[in-house]
Each structure stands twice: as C-alpha cells, then as structure tokens.
Design a protein around this motif. Structure first.
Motif, PDB file in Angstrom:
ATOM      1  N   PRO B  53       0.817  -1.234   0.000  1.00  0.00           N
ATOM      2  CA  PRO B  53       0.000   0.000   0.000  1.00  0.00           C
ATOM      3  C   PRO B  53       0.844   1.273   0.000  1.00  0.00           C
ATOM      4  CG  PRO B  53      -0.069  -1.105   2.127  1.00  0.00           C
ATOM      5  CD  PRO B  53       0.617  -2.040   1.221  1.00  0.00           C
ATOM      6  N   ASP B  54       1.957   1.230   0.690  1.00  0.00           N
ATOM      7  CA  ASP B  54       2.776   2.452   0.759  1.00  0.00           C
ATOM      8  C   ASP B  54       3.334   2.818  -0.612  1.00  0.00           C
ATOM      9  OD1 ASP B  54       4.029   0.085   0.931  1.00  0.00           O
ATOM     10  OD2 ASP B  54       5.556   0.696   2.378  1.00  0.00           O
ATOM     11  N   VAL B  55       3.791   1.804  -1.332  1.00  0.00           N
ATOM     12  CA  VAL B  55       4.301   2.057  -2.672  1.00  0.00           C
ATOM     13  C   VAL B  55       3.167   2.603  -3.541  1.00  0.00           C
ATOM     14  CG1 VAL B  55       5.394   1.046  -4.695  1.00  0.00           C
ATOM     15  CG2 VAL B  55       5.954   0.204  -2.418  1.00  0.00           C
ATOM     16  N   ALA B  56       2.001   2.009  -3.378  1.00  0.00           N
ATOM     17  CA  ALA B  56       0.854   2.438  -4.174  1.00  0.00           C
ATOM     18  C   ALA B  56       0.573   3.910  -3.955  1.00  0.00           C
ATOM     19  CB  ALA B  56      -0.371   1.604  -3.804  1.00  0.00           C
ATOM     20  N   MET B  57       0.624   4.304  -2.718  1.00  0.00           N
ATOM     21  CA  MET B  57       0.336   5.707  -2.412  1.00  0.00           C
ATOM     22  C   MET B  57       1.359   6.632  -3.063  1.00  0.00           C
ATOM     23  SD  MET B  57      -1.231   5.561   1.404  1.00  0.00           S
ATOM     24  CE  MET B  57       0.254   6.047   2.157  1.00  0.00           C
ATOM     25  N   THR B  58       2.585   6.278  -2.886  1.00  0.00           N
ATOM     26  CA  THR B  58       3.643   7.115  -3.453  1.00  0.00           C
ATOM     27  C   THR B  58       3.519   7.198  -4.964  1.00  0.00           C
ATOM     28  OG1 THR B  58       4.989   6.019  -1.786  1.00  0.00           O
ATOM     29  CG2 THR B  58       6.096   7.561  -3.242  1.00  0.00           C
ATOM     30  N   GLU B  59       3.291   6.026  -5.572  1.00  0.00           N
ATOM     31  CA  GLU B  59       3.205   5.993  -7.032  1.00  0.00           C
ATOM     32  C   GLU B  59       2.046   6.869  -7.493  1.00  0.00           C
ATOM     33  OE1 GLU B  59       5.217   4.330  -9.257  1.00  0.00           O
ATOM     34  OE2 GLU B  59       4.031   5.183 -10.888  1.00  0.00           O
TER      35      GLU B  59
END
Lengths: 303, 87, 123, 1048
Positions: B53-59
């Motif tokens: 989820p964290d990567v998703a948010m950043t992306e």
C-alpha cells in the motif's frame, strides 16, 4: 732504423726515375696508336725541369699549398708500406708497419689531401673532378676489396710478405693461376684505379681541363708529376705481389710492374670514356660479380 | 475470487500496456502524457493488490500526480518557445 | 499456464520496461523520450514489487491483529523491497524532473525538441 | 574519531540550507561551502592520521544503532580514508575554482556541489548495496544539476545525454541490488560475501547487473559517448570533478563490489578495461579539441584501472596498489589539466600555447603530461612496471600487448599536444593566466611528485639505485633563475665531483660507457659557456639526460635499468624539443623511444617471468621464450641506435636540436642504445629462431644501416643532417661489430663507439661553431670559410680524416678491425658492403669539408669571425685525444681487448713489442698486423721531408685573390656560380639512387596514416545522438551478458 731510412730513400729514388721513364713510354704508345710520333721517352724530365724553373708560383691558401704534398706523401707512403722485392732488404721498405689493409686505406691519404688542396683553389673544375673521382673510387673499391678478400682467405693472411712467400716456387703458384677469378676482378678494378680510359672522366681533359689539378703549376706540378710516376707503380707492385707472385729481384719487379702498367694502357687506347654513373654501375656489376665468385671459389674449393 | 482478481489484473495489465504503446506512439503530446499518467495510476492499483500500500500511495501521488503535472507545465513552456519562434 | 498475480505483474513490468526502452530508443521528441523513460521506471518498479510478492501474505504493516511483530516474518511480505521501490520512485521523479528541465533549456536554445538537433558534439 | 555521518549531515543539511539562500548572501554562501568542504577534507585527514598512528582502528559504523539492512552501514578503513581525502581535496579546490560563479550567480551551485561530494563520500564508505543506489542517484542528479547551471547549450545537450545514460545505468543497478536481496536476503555487502560460495544463479545475475552498471558508469568503450560530450562541453571545473572525483569513487566502488563476482566477471572487467584503454586512446589520436582529448584520455586511463582491477584473481591483491598508482596519477593529472584548461581561452590545441608564457605553469603542464605517459618518477611509472611484470608472470601476453599499444597511442597525442604547447606559433602573447586558478594544478603537480616518492615503497623489485644524479636535476631546477655561465659551472662541477667519486667504482663495460657519458658531459658543457643569457630550463634537462645515462650505466637491476632509460629519454626529448623547428622531430623521437621502451619493458618482464631474477642477470636464460625476449629487447635498443628502418626520427631530431644539444644526442646519447645491446648480448648470447641465427640478421641490419646511412648522408645539403645520417651509418657499423659476437667484432664495436663519440662530438661542435657565425646550415650557401675560420677547419679536417679511416689517424683502426673480424667470421658479403659503405663515407666527409670551408667565399660571409674560444676548446681537447690514440693505438685497443678476453677468450689481438726502437706495440691478428705508431711516424716523416723540399723549391710564392683562377681566360666574379657545391653527387644518385628510396619513411607514414584512419572510422561511432549512445549502452550490456552467461 737508420739503415732502413737510407734504403727507403734509395728505393724511392729508383722508383721515381723508373716511373718517369715508364710514363714517357706510355705517352709514346698513346701517340703511336693515334698515328703520331709522340714525345721522347725522357720528356717527363723536361717537363719537370720546366715546371720547376718557373720564376713565380702562387697559392690560393694553405690547403692548396699542402695538397700536392699530401698527394705525394700518399704515393710514396703506399710504396714504402709494402715490400717491393721479396727478400731484398733494400726494397722491403717499412712493410712492418702494417698489412694489406694499411695499404688499401693509405691510398686515400693522397686522394683526400689532393682533393682538399684542389678544392681550396675555388676552381669549379677542380671540385667537379674531385666529385667524379671520389664517386668512381667508391665503386672501384668494391670488386678490388672482394679480390683482396679472396686472396686473404686463400693464403690465410693479410700480410703481403706472407702472401708473396706462399706464391713462390714456380709461376703456377701465382694467384693468377690458383685463383683466376679474384685476379680478374682485381685487374678490372685496376682499370678504374689507374684513371685511364674508359675511366678517365675524373681528369676529362676535354671538358674540365685535367680535373682536380686544374689550378696547379710550377713546383706543385713537380710534386704531382712525381706522384704520377710513383703512385701507379706502387699500385702495380701491389698487384704484382698479390696476384703475380711478387718479385725476388729488382729486375723482375721492374719488368712485372711495367707489364702490369701496360694493361690499363692497352685497354685505354681502345675504348672511349664512361660517364661517372656508367662506370659506377659497371663496377658494381661485372667485376663485383666476378669478385664474389672469386670468394665463393676460394671458400668452397680452396679451403 | 482469486480467478476474478486474476482476470481483473490481466485486463488491467493489458490496458496499461496499450496505454504505454499509446504514450510512446501518440503524435499528440497531451494524450501521451495522459496515457503515461494513467499507467502510473493503474500501477498504483497493482501495488495495492501486490500488498504494497505504501508504494501504491507514493506511485499515485508522485508518478500519476506530480510527474503528469510537471510534464504539462514543461509542454506548455516549450510550446510557448516554439510559438515565439514562429512569430 | 498457471497465471498468478505476481506472474502477471512480472510480465507487465517487463512489457512496460521494454516499451519504455523502445520508446526511448526510437522517439525523436525529447519529451517523448523522457516519458518513455518514466514508463520504463514504472515498469521496473512493478517488476521489483512483483518479484518480492509472496502469494497469500499481507502488507508488512503491523496492525496489531493479522500482523504482529512476532509473526511479521511469516505473515507479511518482506518490507525491504518496498522501501527500495519507494525510494526509487522518488528518485525517478527527481530524474524525470531534471530531464524535463534539460528539455526546457534545450528547447529555449534551439526552439526544437527533436533530439537530432542536439548532435553538435560528436566524435 | 569523527563519525563519517557528520559528512552526511553537514553535506545534506548545509546543502538544503544553502539552496534557500538568495543572491545577497552569495559571499556568505561561498564561505560556508568552502568551510564545509574544508571540514570534509579535515575529517579525512584526521582519519588518515588516526588510522596511521593507530589512534583508532578501522571500524564499521551503523546508523541509529540498527544492523543492516535496516540501517546505513559505513566502513571506515585506511583505503576509504585515503580515497575520501582525494575526493575532498578535489572538492575543496573545486569550490575555490568555482568561486566566481558562486559569487556571481544566484544559482545554488555551492549547495549542489556539497550534496554531490557528500554523495561521493558516502559511496566510498557505505557497505550497503541499496545505499549505493541512492548515493549513485544523488551524485548523478547533482552532477546533472551542476551541468544544467552552466550557461552553455552544448553543456546542456551533453548533460541531457548524461542523465539519460545514468537513468539506464541506475535501472541496471537497482535491478541487481534487488535481485541480490531476493537471492541472499541481505543488502549488506559483508553478509553477502560470506554466502558467495553458495550463490544461486539469480545472485550471479544480480552481481553481474551491479558490476556492469558501475562499469558502464566508468565509461567503457563503446558505451561512453555521453561522457565524452560532458568532458568536452561542460565547464572544465566539472570535467575535473567527473574525471577525478567521480571516477575515483566509482572505481573504488567497483572494487568493493567486484569481490562478489566470479572469475568470469573479473575477466570481463579486465577485457573491457583493456579494450577501452586501447580504443579510447586510439580515437584520441584524431582529436583536436583539448577538453575532448582529455576526455578520451580519461576514459582510457580509467579503462586501464578497470583492466588492472579485473586482473585481481590472476595477480592477487597487489593489483589494488597498482591500480591505485595509475588512478592516483590519473586523478591528479587529469584534474590538474582540466583546471588548466579553464585558464585557456579557445578550444584548439594551439590555444594552449599561451601556457608557455609562464614557465611555472608550463612546468606543471609538463609534469601532468609526463605523469600520464607513465614516466618516472611518477606513480604511474611504478604501476606500469609492476603491472607488466605481473602480467608477464601469468603469461597474459595479449593483455600486455593491448595495454602497451594503448599507452603508445596515448603518448602520441599527449606529446603532440605538449610539443604544440611548447613550440607552436601562438597568437596571443600576453599571459592571461590567473594565479588563483593555477593554484590547484600546482598543488596537484606537487602531489604527483610526492606520490612518486611514496610509490617506490610499494615496488616488488629490489630497488638498489643511486638517486644522487637526480639531485643535480632538482638543484638546477631550483637555481634556474641564475645566469647560464653559473649553472654551467655548477653542473660541470657536479659532473666532476660525481665522476671523481663514482667512476673509480665502475668496471668493465660500465667504466667505458661511464667515461663516455661523463667526458661527454664535460665536453658539451664546456661548449655551453659560449651561450649567453639564462637559457631557462636547459640545465636541469641536461642534468636529467646525463643523470639518466649515468644511472643506466650503474644499473644492476632490471628496474634500475628501465628507470634510468626512461629518465634519459625524457631528458633528451626535452633537450631536442628546445630546437627552433624541432617539434615534429622531437615528437617522432619520443614515439620511437617510447615504443622502444615499451618493448624493453615487456622484454624485461618476460625475462623476469622466466628466471625469477630482478637483476640484469635475469636475461641469462635458456627457455623457448628467449628468442622472443631477445627480439623485443634488441628492437627496443635498436630504436635508440637508429638502425635502418627505425632511424627516421634521427636526422630531424639531431639536426634541428640546438647547437650544443646535437653533440649530446648524437655523440653521447646514442651510446645508451649500444650499451643496452652490450648488456643484452653479453647475457643472452646468440639466439636462434627456426634455426636462423638472429645475429646474422642483425649483422645485415647493421651493414645496411651503415651503407644507407652513409649514402643518405652524402646526399644532404644541410650539414647537421649530413652528420645525423652519418650517425646512422656509424651506429650501423657498431651494430655490425656487436652482431659478430667475436672478440674482434666487439673490439670494433666498442672502440667504434668511443671513436664515434669523439668524432661526432667534435664535428657537431665544429658545425655548431660555424652555425653560430653564419646562421646557416646549408653547405652550398657557404664556401671558403677556411679563410675565416681556420681553427674550425682544422677540427673538421682532422675529423674527416679520422672518420673516413684513412691512416695514420685512429679511424683506420676501425677499418682494420672490421676487415679482420669479417675474415674471421666469414661474413664476406657483409664485408664487401661494409667496404662500399666506408667508401661512401668518404663522399659525405669530403662534402662536409669542401662545401662550407673550401671553394669560393661567399660575399655575405666575408666578415665572419672564428668561432668563440669556448666552442673551440672542447674540440681541441678531442683532437688531442684522437692524436694520442692514433699514435699509440694500444692505449685504447689493448685495454679494451683485455676486457673482451673475459667474454670472448679466443680470437683477440696479440700485442707485441716490435724489435725496432720506441717499443711501439704491434697489434697482431689472426690474419695481419698493424703498428699505428710506425704508420704515424712514417707518414709524418715523408710529409715533413716533402714539405721541406717544397719550401726549398718554391720561388716567390705568394697568395692570390679569390677569383684569380684559370677560367677559360676569364675571371669569374660571383662566388655563387663558381662554387661547385649544390647537389654535389648528382651522378651518384643517378647510379645508386634506388638504394636511397625512403622506404622506411614511407612505411612509417603508411602505418601512421592507417592508424589515424582507423581512429577516424572508430570515432564515427559517436555521432552525437543521445539515443544512439543509449543503444551503445544497451548493446554493450547485452554483449557482456551473453559473454558471461554463455552464449547466444
């Protein structure tokens, strides 16, 4: 030593006079071939005294002055550094100073000095004659040295006395017969060394009046003429020693050298003149090949 | 459920690939930029499903948002430049 | 072929990378090239995350219920690759921004975005 | 101990802080940046000091107390500290260098610089693979940021290409780092290292990806077009950072990661590096833009370090020191050169000529060029030596060949450039050098010298050299402000004192050549008193050449010999370059010498590999390799002796050199090659290849050199060229003598070497004296100088009589010996040619004396005066020696003969006292005999008698005017038409011209053109398109991948 010096002076005196006479003979031969009567045999003496008799002489500079001295030193030196008559103290000269190689190199002492003296005169013809002479000389050297090499290999020695000694005991022992190829190369080279036709472009009387000595006269001329008497004789003594068994008596020496001197004369009267580059090419072709064959012959058959 | 997820992901992937090809080939710069933004956006969905989820948010924020925005700004500026030149 | 999510993601990532490279190598417009590179980056990120994905595990976030500090290593996905990707995204953005700044500068000078215009330096 | 984290904190913190300052605080920003970089430097120094004294141990530092992978892990050891010091010093100077930009522009350049150097530092320290990625990106981004701040659109284009390339590279790296994590579960280098033996295939690919990424970062051929553009277009200050700091960091990084790699990866790195070194330098040949040239050179040098690091599995850990030697040299010299570039306006090699207005800067430039070319005493020299020795030990001959060829190419363009800088016409005359900008280069030049001093300590070869001769160089360099006569006296005194203490310690061949070199120094220095003014640079260089020569003689080890050889080459190159028009000739001298030196190096290395010895006796061997070693060494020495085919540098170099340099490089320097041949032949003896006796081939080379050299000499109009070609001929004789490998042959060669030294020194000095008065070297434009310069005439006269081998002077000894030796050895054909060559020598010698000295005096020379006393003095000293050894040849020959009897017991000369007075000694050979004393006496006797006769006979002898000659009844009035001197031997060239076709020159020209053609073709690769560069990277990547992973 003192005795040797006295002998040397006597020997030189004899050879000088003999040389003058031979030169007279040669001039007569040339004249006869040209259907003229020619000069008397003693003409050289007349010329010498006439030259000497000039009341003034000039010089162009020091080298000019010394040139003829160098020249004559070269001629006399060449004679004195070799044994002219085998086994005769009078004519053994200073041959202990060096061997055959000394003789070969010493020839150039006079050439060089003369070239320098003539050059200083500032006469273009002198310089032209000198360049021609030097250029031709380089080519003549090669077959001659090849022949000498063949002789040295054959007799295992560079000592002239030794070479003569090995040729004693009958004319079949002469190098002329034991190694005809080397002899032929040397004799052809002799043609060039003697500066007679067809290799007389150095002096070329018609184009560059007498070449290097153009400017010389009076007592200089005396020296040069004396050299012309003794230098060819010295050379033919060298040839005699190398190829014709040397000489054991003075008479034999005189006869042999005379005959040898006639060889270039005979060729000379019957051929026109080569240009320098032609003679260079010629010497580096026929005589050189003969010389190499001579060495090969010695190397493979006599050893 | 799992099959549905896979089909959905596959569809998503195909869409993304088509967008990518569009982004590369399209002659219209704005369209290309939008297509690229769409890839980033869809990629963030992928990240989410891939348990990141964290990567998703950043992306989503950087890849889809900021980058697209920046591209448009530069596009406008360069067009202005070219425009000035034509005058 | 047994498709799984991570396989799809892997394929997707690779495809995006290839498309990005293809665009980067063939497009002449500077902005297009930059765009292609950012697609390439996205593809790379997907690839990495996909490589780290373990089917059936959850996100490495300790929520106190499903994932606890004790069972973290068994239940959750390794968080490290994600952290890496996170950083990579940020850095990728930086690079893209800088590339765009370059594009702008280059455009200011030659009034063009064609990469063939910028070959003054060669050999 | 200061934690390395402070660098991180200060760098980042200050970076962000400064990024926000405005234009008004520019001065403050500048100061803070400077302080920060000074802090970095100070910290590095502190570490080095602490680690060196043992105040603290190398240690691992983790951030926030966590263990990896959750923390940043930094390792701080001596290596790290040293590299970080290098980077930080460069950073400090860079900030100083950029200060005007920092002060003028509002752009946050200082901040970016700080971040960047922080990143570089961290790359050095970190042991975490992912951190490496982060810092790689930080440096790449900040680097592009700096380039972007340049207001130069070329730089922008370059920066864009750079950034594109680095995003591709970082993708490779990132993938690699991630894969290794998945494969091993760790990102911590030391953890991973423990698992190396059990690497899964994925880990291998991961390592490959990471290594290849950093290799591409290091700009391998052909994936480096982007880097070249950056070097060319970016501000030189940036060039310095990229070439110096970034490259250094990346190499260190690579070395860190390479340990993970398999031998295959090492091999790949080595091959890529060697090819890069070769091709980059090759392409550099065609480069006319100095900054791009520096770029090619940088890429080449880095390739070399790559190759060295890649050899680690083969050569062991020692390669790190070797690599560091090359790297340090590259780092210091390249950064220095880039900084210097900033002071030069204009973008052509010629525009650098401005440097020569300032001797200090020129010296600095020279130091950089020589350091890059791996001359002693710089670190690269030691590194080159160790590398080639090492490689040879492992039989990597292909790699040796690649590296040597590459360094030859590098030397070509570096010295072409150096020559242009020193010699080319420069439009600008004012020296617009800013001292502020020169401070950095100066510091780095000093560091290079210091580095060389320390590099010696890491030498594996025992180093028993006497460095005292080099002290003279330093002393004279420092005292260069003094007037010429003072320095001359000083050097003369030093030569004298040195000879006094050291010559008695020599023996055998050492003694002979030691005497030649020292006596040569004295003779040439005496001549030096005739020069006025300061002669800046002349004396240290002369001292360098003679130092090299004397060290060569003293050398007992392979290393000592090679060291001395290079010192001598460098010194003589400079000396030749001092001539007015000597630049192209000095270059070709350098190229041939350098090529020769490389062959010598390779030969020594192979010899050492075979025998394991460090002394020159390593050459004593019996191995299948010995013919190869023999050929290489012989070729190496023959370039110095200018054997035919390798001689084309000589005529120009010797004739265009200054008047007193010509005798040095001709009479003295050539003997170094002879000495080398003696050293070689003594130890290796006769070698056969396929049943062919190599000595026979050498004898033909020698004799052809003699013949053709002499022929060429006879055709020259320029008197110095004539003498130069004559040297080719004489050295041919010497080679011929040596090749006979017999007592007489060597006697001929060694006495020939001594004689050639005497004659050439004397003749070149005489000619120099003529030139000093007439300012002309064309012989036909002179004439009649005997009337104006009689003393010089006498010298030339003696010289030519001696040289032509006419008795009674000493040259005859050579003829006599050569004939005897030829007969003994049965070299009849060669002997015949030797005779021809000797006769031809007569031609040029006569020309040398006739054309300038005899014949008609030209109008413009009527007021010429005799050469000055100092010019004549050494010549007459030589004449005295010549006369002595001519009169008593045994003085020389008998002594040499005794020495030779040790090597060749049979076939020597026998010396006996002759029965007749004076006890003069006769030399007796197998065939003949010769007594020089008697020949001299008889000749003088006849000459003297005849002179007296002539003096008595003559009447009214008076000297007449110049034109008073018999000339068809006319008196010529112009000396020009009457002086027969031009094209003197036209008939000769007509007869034998085919021998004088300049085949060697054509051959080398053809080679040179082909090499340059290929360079041109190769560099078409870099067409300027950033996308193409990307494809190069991709292509390179794929090729490497398939090479490593076994095929298509």
């Amino acid at each position: 030593m003192g005795e040797k010096i006295v002998y040397a002076i006597i020997a030189v005196f004899i050879m000088l006079n003999y040389g003058f006479l031979v030169n007279g003979v040669i001039r007569r031969i040339y004249a006869r071939v040209g259907r003229r009567i020619g000069v008397p045999i003693y003409q050289m003496y007349i010329d010498l005294f006439k030259s000497w008799g000039l009341r003034t002489n000039i010089r162009h500079g020091t080298m000019f002055y010394l040139g003829p001295i160098f020249r004559l030193t070269g001629g006399i030196g060449l004679f004195l550094f070799m044994p002219a008559v085998y086994g005769l103290a009078l004519f053994t000269n200073f041959s202990f100073s060096g061997d055959l190689l000394l003789l070969l190199s010493f020839q150039f002492f006079g050439t060089l000095g003369m070239a320098l003296g003539a050059s200083e005169s500032g006469h273009p013809n002198s310089a032209i004659g000198v360049t021609r002479g030097l250029a031709q000389m380089t080519a003549v050297e090669v077959p001659f040295i090849l022949a000498i090499m063949a002789v040295a290999i054959q007799y295992d020695s560079l000592s002239l006395t030794e070479i003569i000694a090995q040729q004693q005991g009958g004319f079949l022992n002469w190098t002329l017969f034991t190694n005809p190829l080397a002899t032929a190369a040397a004799l052809l080279a002799m043609l060039g060394a003697m500066m007679r036709a067809p290799f007389d472009v150095v002096l070329a009387p018609q184009e560059i009046p007498i070449g290097p000595p153009t400017e010389y006269h009076s007592n200089y001329m005396v020296f040069l003429q004396s050299n012309r008497a003794i230098f060819p004789l010295a050379k033919s003594i060298l040839f005699m020693n190398l190829f014709f068994g040397g000489a054991t008596t003075i008479v034999m020496m005189l006869v042999k050298t005379f005959i040898l001197l006639m060889w270039p004369v005979l060729v000379g009267v019957s051929f026109p003149r080569f240009r320098v580059e032609q003679s260079i090419r010629w010497f580096l072709r026929v005589p050189m090949i003969i010389g190499l064959l001579g060495i090969a012959y010695v190397h493979f058959f006599l050893k | 459920m799992e099959t549905f997820k896979i089909i959905m992901m596959a569809t998503l992937a195909v869409v993304m690939i088509i967008s990518a090809i569009m982004a590369v080939l399209s002659k219209e710069m704005p369209l290309a930029i939008l297509a690229s933004g769409a890839i980033s956006l869809l990629a963030s969905i992928f990240f989410l499903i891939l348990a990141s989820p964290d990567v998703a948010m950043t992306e989503a924020a950087i890849g889809a948002g900021l980058t697209t925005f920046l591209f448009f700004i530069i596009l406008r500026k360069t067009e202005q430049n070219s425009h000035e030149d034509k005058k | 072929m047994n498709l799984t999510i991570d396989k799809i993601a892997l394929l997707l990532g690779m495809s995006l990378m290839l498309i990005g490279l293809w665009g980067g190598f063939t497009q002449k417009n500077l902005l297009k090239i930059i765009l292609s590179f950012s697609i390439f980056d996205t593809g790379l990120n997907i690839l990495i995350v996909a490589l780290g994905y373990l089917p059936g595990r959850t996100a490495p976030i300790i929520d106190g219920s499903a994932v606890t500090p004790e069972n973290l290593a068994l239940v959750a996905i390794d968080p490290v690759p994600q952290a890496l990707v996170l950083t990579a995204i940020v850095i990728g953005f930086g690079t893209t921004a800088l590339l765009l700044a370059y594009a702008l500068k280059l455009n200011q000078h030659k009034k063009s975005l064609d990469i063939n215009q910028f070959t003054d330096l060669k050999w | 101990m200061v934690s390395p984290f402070y660098i991180l904190i200060v760098g980042l913190g200050l970076g962000f802080l400064l990024g926000m300052t405005g234009k008004k605080q520019a001065a403050l920003t500048n100061m803070l940046t400077l302080f920060a970089m000074a802090f970095f430097t100070g910290v590095s120094l502190h570490w080095i000091q602490g680690l060196y004294t043992g105040a603290f141990q190398p240690s691992m530092v983790f951030s926030a107390g966590f263990k990896p992978p959750f923390s940043i892990s930094l390792f701080l050891g001596m290596h790290e500290a040293v590299i970080s010091l290098m980077i930080n010093v460069l950073g400090l100077i860079s900030v100083w260098y950029f200060r005007e930009f920092l002060l003028r522009d509002s752009k946050p350049l200082g901040a970016v610089l700080l971040v960047m150097f922080m990143g570089l530092n961290m790359l050095v320290f970190t042991r975490d693979l992912f951190n490496i990625f982060v810092f790689l990106e930080i440096t790449a981004i900040s680097m592009s940021g700096i380039i972007l701040m340049n207001d130069n659109h070329h730089a922008h284009a370059a920066g864009f290409k750079y950034l594109l390339a680095s995003s591709l590279i970082s993708a490779f790296y990132l993938l690699g780092a991630v894969l290794i994590y998945f494969s091993t579960g760790s990102l911590y280098l030391d953890d991973i290292l423990t698992m190396k033996s059990a690497f899964a295939p994925m880990a291998l690919i991961a390592v490959f990806l990471m290594v290849i990424a950093i290799v591409i970062e290091l700009k391998p051929f052909p994936a480096n077009g982007w880097a070249l553009d950056v070097y060319e277009a970016a501000h030189p200050g940036i060039g310095a950072i990229v070439s110096g700091a970034v490259t250094t960091t990346m190499l260190f990084l690579l070395n860190k990661i390479l340990v993970l790699g398999s031998d295959k990866i090492y091999l790949l790195t080595a091959s890529v590096g060697a090819l890069t070194f070769l091709f980059s330098n090759w392409m550099g040949l065609q480069q006319k833009n100095p900054n791009r040239l520096l770029g090619y050179s940088s890429i080449g040098q880095v390739g070399l370090v790559l190759a060295i690091l890649g050899m680690k599995p083969v050569l062991g850990d020692g390669v790190e020191m070797i690599g560091f030697g090359v790297l340090l040299t590259h780092f210091l010299a390249k950064a220095g050169l880039f900084w210097l570039s900033g002071t030069v306006k204009g973008s052509s090699l010629e525009s650098w000529a401005i440097l020569r207005n300032n001797p200090v800067i020129l010296t600095i430039f020279g130091i950089f060029v020589f350091a890059l070319s791996a001359f002693p005493p710089f670190p690269s020299f030691y590194a080159k030596w160790e590398l080639i020795i090492g490689l040879s030990g492992t039989g990597n001959y292909l790699l040796i060949a690649l590296i040597l060829l590459g360094s030859l190419f590098e030397v070509i363009y570096l010295f072409r450039w150096f020559g242009i800088v020193v010699k080319a016409e420069s439009e600008e005359s004012d020296s617009g050098i800013e001292w502020g900008k020169a401070a950095g280069p100066a510091l780095f030049a000093l560091a290079l010298l210091a580095g060389g001093y320390f590099a010696r300590n890491y030498l594996s070869a025992p180093d028993m050299m006497n460095f005292i001769p080099l002290v003279a160089v330093v002393v004279l360099w420092v005292l260069d402000f003094m007037p010429a006569w003072a320095k001359n006296t000083l050097l003369l005194a030093m030569v004298g004192i040195y000879s006094w203490f050291y010559l008695p310690q020599y023996s055998d061949y050492q003694l002979i050549f030691g005497i030649i070199f020292m006596a040569g120094a004295v003779l040439t220095l005496l001549y030096g008193y005739s020069e006025k003014g300061k002669r800046p640079g002349f004396y240290p260089l002369t001292a360098m050449m003679f130092a090299g020569l004397i060290m060569l003689v003293e050398a007992t080890t392979l290393f000592g010999f090679f060291f001395a050889w290079e010192v001598m080459t460098a010194g003589s190159y400079f000396l030749i370059l001092r001539g007015k028009k000597s630049q192209p000739h000095a270059l070709s001298y350098m190229l041939f010498s350098f090529g020769g030196a490389l062959l010598i190096l390779a030969g020594f290395a192979m010899a050492h590999a075979v025998t394991g010895l460090w002394t020159l006796d390593a050459l004593v061997m019996d191995s299948p390799l010995s013919p190869v070693i023999f050929i290489m060494l012989t070729l190496g020495f023959l370039t110095k002796t200018a054997a035919i085919g390798l001689h084309i540098w000589l005529p120009g170099a010797h004739s265009e050199a200054e008047a007193d340099v010509s005798p040095m490089v001709s009479g003295i320097l050539l003997k170094a090659g002879v000495y080398g041949l003696i050293v070689l032949f003594m130890r290796m003896g006769t070698q056969y290849i396929g049943g062919v006796d190599l000595m026979v081939i050498l004898s033909w080379v020698g004799i052809l050199s003699a013949l053709i050299g002499n022929l060429m000499a006879a055709m020259q109009e320029d008197m110095k060229r004539l003498l130069a070609y004559s040297s080719v001929g004489q050295l041919g004789y010497i080679l011929f003598g040596l090749s006979m490998m017999s007592n007489l042959g060597w006697l001929l060669a060694i006495s020939g070497a001594i004689m050639h030294f005497l004659y050439k020194t004397m003749l070149f000095q005489a000619v120099g004296g003529v030139y000093s008065r007439t300012h002309d070297r064309m012989m036909y434009r002179m004439g009649g100088l005997i009337f104006r310069m009689p003393m010089t005439f006498i010298v030339v006269l003696i010289g030519i009589i001696a040289l032509s081998g006419v008795p009674p002077l000493s040259g005859f000894a050579g003829k006599w010996l050569s004939f005897n030796a030829v007969l003994q050895k049965e070299y009849y054909l060669q002997g015949a040619l030797a005779v021809l060559a000797g006769a031809v020598a007569f031609l040029y010698l006569f020309r040398l004396i006739h054309a300038p000295f005899l014949g008609q005096l030209k109008d413009n020379l009527r007021k010429v005066k005799e050469a000055s006393l100092w010019i004549l003095l050494p010549q007459y000293l030589v004449i005295a020696v010549i006369m002595a050894v001519s009169t008593v040849p045994g003085l020389l020959l008998e002594r040499i003969g005794k020495l030779l009897a040790k090597t060749f017991p049979d076939g020597g000369l026998l010396w006996v006292d002759s029965k007749i007075p004076f006890g003069a000694r006769t030399a007796i050979s197998e065939y003949g005999y010769w007594n020089g004393t008697y020949v001299m006496l008889v000749t003088i006797g006849i000459f003297g008698i005849l002179l007296i006769v002539q003096l008595l006979m003559q009447r009214n002898n008076k000297k007449v005017g110049q034109f008073n000659i018999v000339y068809s009844g006319e008196r010529p009035s112009t000396p020009e038409t009457t002086h027969h001197a031009y094209n003197f031997y036209a008939h000769y060239s007509k007869a034998l011209g085919f021998l004088m076709v300049p085949l060697a020159e054509r051959f080398w020209t053809w080679i040179s053109e082909r090499v340059h053609d290929i360079a041109h073709q190769l560099r078409q690769l870099y067409n300027g398109n950033g996308q193409v560069y990307l494809m190069h990277i991709m292509f390179f990547f794929l090729v490497c991948y398939f090479l490593i992973n076994g095929g298509f």
